[in-house]
Design an enzyme around this catalytic site. Sequence first.
Site, PDB file in Angstrom:
ATOM      1  N   GLU A 126       0.845  -1.207   0.000  1.00 17.50           N
ATOM      2  CA  GLU A 126       0.000   0.000   0.000  1.00 17.50           C
ATOM      3  C   GLU A 126       0.878   1.254   0.000  1.00 17.50           C
ATOM      4  OE1 GLU A 126      -3.262   0.269   2.881  1.00 17.50           O
ATOM      5  OE2 GLU A 126      -2.973   2.438   2.943  1.00 17.50           O
ATOM      6  N   CYS A 194      -8.458   3.685   8.254  1.00 17.30           N
ATOM      7  CA  CYS A 194      -9.842   3.462   7.811  1.00 17.30           C
ATOM      8  C   CYS A 194     -10.736   2.997   8.957  1.00 17.30           C
ATOM      9  CB  CYS A 194      -9.854   2.463   6.675  1.00 17.30           C
ATOM     10  SG  CYS A 194      -9.682   0.786   7.262  1.00 17.30           S
ATOM     11  N   SER A 223      -0.612  -6.119   7.674  1.00 14.07           N
ATOM     12  CA  SER A 223      -0.318  -4.983   8.544  1.00 14.07           C
ATOM     13  C   SER A 223      -1.395  -4.819   9.616  1.00 14.07           C
ATOM     14  CB  SER A 223      -0.206  -3.718   7.684  1.00 14.07           C
ATOM     15  OG  SER A 223      -0.256  -2.579   8.477  1.00 14.07           O
TER      16      SER A 223
END
Length: 333
Positions: A126, A194, A223
């Site tokens: 990411e 998020c 993660s």
Amino acid sequence: MQVILAQPRGFCAGVVRAIEIVDRALVKHGAPVFVRHEIVHNKHVVEALRHKGARFVEELDEVPTGAVTIFSAHGVSRDVESDAKTRQLHSIDATCPLVIKVHTQGRQYAASGRTVILIGHAGHPEVEGTMGQIPGKVILVQSEAEVALLDLPTDTPVAYVTQTTLSVDDTRNIIAALSGRFANLVGPDTRDICYATQNRQSAVRELSKRVEVILVIGATNSSNSNRLREIGTESGVPSYLIADGSELNPEWVRGVEVVGITAGASAPEEMVKDVIATLRQLGPVDVSVMDGREEHAEFRLPAELADPSPRKRAAGTATAETAPQPDPQTAAG
Ligand code: 10E
Ligand code: SF4
């Protein structure tokens, strides 16, 4: 033994969507469908899709020209997108909309002339994708200590964005260090982390007040799952990250009366059941679910894989791009 399950735990809306994209692409285009990187960081998910005809690759040079190729939920850089075009691949983007939101935000900060700092972990896909989606130099910061080492004048106009799966507490401390360092700093606070990450972290913190051991179901390269294990440990409860029941060490739960179980955003609920089944081999188990936040987030599929609604189908137009999409962070409740 009493087992308490965290609420919420397991799949988030971005993971459900990414898996659905591979499933639908296989139905629409037939096998093989190529997927760049693990669609989500879970070998059980990957194996199930491989069984249906998905082929997982790390780089696009492993994909034949013109083949259907899905980008994983973690996102990709602009270089990867343009490489896919050069190779004439039929690419389908399974990047989570909340990761795309970070890309967009980062580009806006760069366009307004600010130096962009990404808070995240080096080498994570990411992070590589987000850095490669923002034009110009993006500085990666992984800790408060690294903020102190930044070689930038204190009056530099700076903006930060973050990886979506970080520890909320660690990130808050890094942001505080940045604001202590730069007079002209903007950023989303911890909101780039998020809803699913935040909810699972709050739940494991609550769980840790009630249990003697925590089992986090998830992959070692996940993660968000690693952060859940860290929070359990930091709360003073021995916490272990395991992929499934086969990785459970009976010594961890010997003499323990209350075990907590949670699962990362990429871990299937079947693996939670698998761990409970393994615990049952050691003795009687009573399972309950803690009270917690309900999640209702759902993300739209890419237009080419979405079902047209009956009304739009009759009108002969697609819906996927025209239907309004609720803000997932608030829709998640
Ligand atoms: O390693 P991560 O937690 O980023 O990924 P994962 O595949 O374990 O879980 C889904 C989370 C994504 C795609 C990152 N936003
Ligand atoms: Fe999207 Fe969050 Fe899930 Fe990542 S963890 S896929 S950002 S909802």
